[in-house]
Design an enzyme around this catalytic site. Structure first.
Site, PDB file in Angstrom:
ATOM      1  N   LYS A   1       0.841  -1.216   0.000  1.00  0.00           N
ATOM      2  CA  LYS A   1       0.000   0.000   0.000  1.00  0.00           C
ATOM      3  C   LYS A   1       0.873   1.263   0.000  1.00  0.00           C
ATOM      4  CE  LYS A   1      -2.245  -0.871   3.875  1.00  0.00           C
ATOM      5  NZ  LYS A   1      -1.640  -2.133   4.320  1.00  0.00           N
TER       6      LYS A   1
ATOM      7  N   ARG B   1      -9.658   0.897   7.928  1.00  0.00           N
ATOM      8  CA  ARG B   1      -9.361  -0.507   8.241  1.00  0.00           C
ATOM      9  C   ARG B   1     -10.579  -1.202   8.855  1.00  0.00           C
ATOM     10  NH1 ARG B   1      -3.446   0.703   8.702  1.00  0.00           N
ATOM     11  NH2 ARG B   1      -2.304  -1.236   8.757  1.00  0.00           N
TER      12      ARG B   1
ATOM     13  N   ARG C   1      11.376  -5.594   5.115  1.00  0.00           N
ATOM     14  CA  ARG C   1      11.101  -4.198   4.762  1.00  0.00           C
ATOM     15  C   ARG C   1      11.989  -3.231   5.543  1.00  0.00           C
ATOM     16  NH1 ARG C   1       4.980  -2.238   4.829  1.00  0.00           N
ATOM     17  NH2 ARG C   1       5.011  -2.861   7.016  1.00  0.00           N
TER      18      ARG C   1
ATOM     19  N   ARG D   1      11.003  -0.665  10.859  1.00  0.00           N
ATOM     20  CA  ARG D   1       9.908  -0.336  11.759  1.00  0.00           C
ATOM     21  C   ARG D   1       9.877  -1.292  12.949  1.00  0.00           C
ATOM     22  NH1 ARG D   1       4.521   0.275   8.235  1.00  0.00           N
ATOM     23  NH2 ARG D   1       3.739  -0.765  10.089  1.00  0.00           N
TER      24      ARG D   1
ATOM     25  N   ARG E   1      -0.942  -8.663  13.212  1.00  0.00           N
ATOM     26  CA  ARG E   1      -1.495  -7.644  12.303  1.00  0.00           C
ATOM     27  C   ARG E   1      -2.268  -8.312  11.164  1.00  0.00           C
ATOM     28  NH1 ARG E   1       3.975  -5.008  11.235  1.00  0.00           N
ATOM     29  NH2 ARG E   1       2.977  -3.700   9.677  1.00  0.00           N
TER      30      ARG E   1
HETATM   31  P1  AMP Z   1       0.649   0.738   8.861  1.00  0.00           P
HETATM   32  O1  AMP Z   1       1.835   1.645   8.763  1.00  0.00           O
HETATM   33  O2  AMP Z   1      -0.465   1.104   7.945  1.00  0.00           O
HETATM   34  O3  AMP Z   1       1.041  -0.730   8.760  1.00  0.00           O
HETATM   35  O4  AMP Z   1       0.056   0.930  10.341  1.00  0.00           O
HETATM   36  C1  AMP Z   1       0.835   0.635  11.478  1.00  0.00           C
HETATM   37  C2  AMP Z   1      -0.078   0.498  12.683  1.00  0.00           C
HETATM   38  O5  AMP Z   1      -0.760   1.739  12.933  1.00  0.00           O
HETATM   39  C3  AMP Z   1      -1.180  -0.528  12.554  1.00  0.00           C
HETATM   40  O6  AMP Z   1      -0.737  -1.858  12.856  1.00  0.00           O
HETATM   41  C4  AMP Z   1      -2.197  -0.016  13.579  1.00  0.00           C
HETATM   42  O7  AMP Z   1      -1.777  -0.304  14.900  1.00  0.00           O
HETATM   43  C5  AMP Z   1      -2.081   1.495  13.389  1.00  0.00           C
HETATM   44  N1  AMP Z   1      -3.026   1.982  12.363  1.00  0.00           N
HETATM   45  C6  AMP Z   1      -2.724   2.516  11.156  1.00  0.00           C
HETATM   46  N2  AMP Z   1      -3.828   2.830  10.473  1.00  0.00           N
HETATM   47  C7  AMP Z   1      -4.877   2.490  11.256  1.00  0.00           C
HETATM   48  C8  AMP Z   1      -6.295   2.527  11.100  1.00  0.00           C
HETATM   49  N3  AMP Z   1      -6.873   2.981   9.970  1.00  0.00           N
HETATM   50  N4  AMP Z   1      -7.059   2.094  12.127  1.00  0.00           N
HETATM   51  C9  AMP Z   1      -6.518   1.650  13.268  1.00  0.00           C
HETATM   52  N5  AMP Z   1      -5.179   1.535  13.474  1.00  0.00           N
HETATM   53  C10 AMP Z   1      -4.359   1.957  12.482  1.00  0.00           C
END
Ligand code: AMP
Length: 221
Positions: free
Chosen positions: A13, A88, A128, A163, A174
């Site tokens: 993404k 999400r 990553r 990360r 996740r």
């Molecule tokens: P990402 O960078 O998109 O993988 O997001 C990292 C983490 O941020 C996720 O595992 C969630 O803990 C939190 N997070 C990001 N976007 C959302 C969302 N739309 N709703 C809830 N938690 C989020």
């Protein structure tokens, strides 16, 4: 146009969202990036959400929706944006629909699903690394998309970092969280023909397919 990028963690993404953002001149908004920045600055919000993220759980809808509404009220996203990692949950998708319908009803809204088999996801996520320079944020994969010089970003020369939540244990959680919500979320967008699914096996090919879809999509909202 508002484009929503759906897909499991590590499905691409961020990588594809950033390419589309440059090509289409649409601002890229990643809720994960916003949250990580808040955590690194140790703001009130950052302190509140830190444990959710490190445990691979979702930040509560209320907090997430408020964060996105604030960001979507800024000037640079009046004509549209690419939303990476939001929504999400169906509650988030409904909140986004209601917000955009009230604020910007003439702009098209489309969801793109990056559909990658789970067996590939873990490998992608543990390999990553990301550019530490926030305004660059380039994403590499130590197996398939290596930087030219180890630990250094090809684009801006900053150091590359991993990360904290990109480890095998957290990624399984996740992924489970993703699957718990994805069916309903995909149905939400599929219901009104606003969903395009692609398996991004080859990056260039996936981007070309998505762009062709977006160009040919003559539908309204
Ligand atoms: P990402 O960078 O998109 O993988 O997001 C990292 C983490 O941020 C996720 O595992 C969630 O803990 C939190 N997070 C990001 N976007 C959302 C969302 N739309 N709703 C809830 N938690 C989020």
């Amino acid at each position: 146009m508002y484009i929503v990028m759906l897909g499991a963690p590590g499905s691409g993404k961020g990588t594809i969202g950033k390419i589309l953002s440059e090509d289409m001149r649409l601002t890229h908004i990643s809720t994960g990036d916003i949250f990580r920045e808040q955590i690194s600055k140790q703001t009130e919000l950052g302190k509140k959400i830190e444990s959710y993220i490190s445990n691979g759980m979702l930040v509560p809808d209320e907090v997430t929706i408020e964060t996105v509404k604030t960001r979507l009220s800024e000037d640079d996203v009046k004509e549209g944006a690419i939303l990476d990692g939001f929504p999400r949950t169906v509650a988030q998708a409904e909140a986004l629909r209601d917000f955009l319908e009230a604020k910007n009803p003439s702009q098209k809204r489309i969801a793109i699903e990056l559909d990658v088999p789970d067996s590939e996801i873990v490998k992608r996520v543990v390999n990553r690394v990301t550019c530490s320079n926030k305004s660059c944020g380039a994403i590499y994969n130590l197996e398939t998309r290596k930087p030219k010089q180890e630990g250094i970003c090809d684009i801006c020369g900053s150091s590359l970092t991993k990360r904290a939540d990109d480890n095998e244990e957290t990624v399984s959680k996740r992924l489970a969280v993703y699957h718990a919500n994805s069916k309903e979320l995909l149905e939400f967008y599929a219901k009104n023909n606003r969903l395009y699914s692609v398996y991004p096996k080859q990056l260039d090919e996936a981007v070309a397919n998505i762009k062709a879809y977006l160009e040919n999509d003559k539908g309204s909202n």
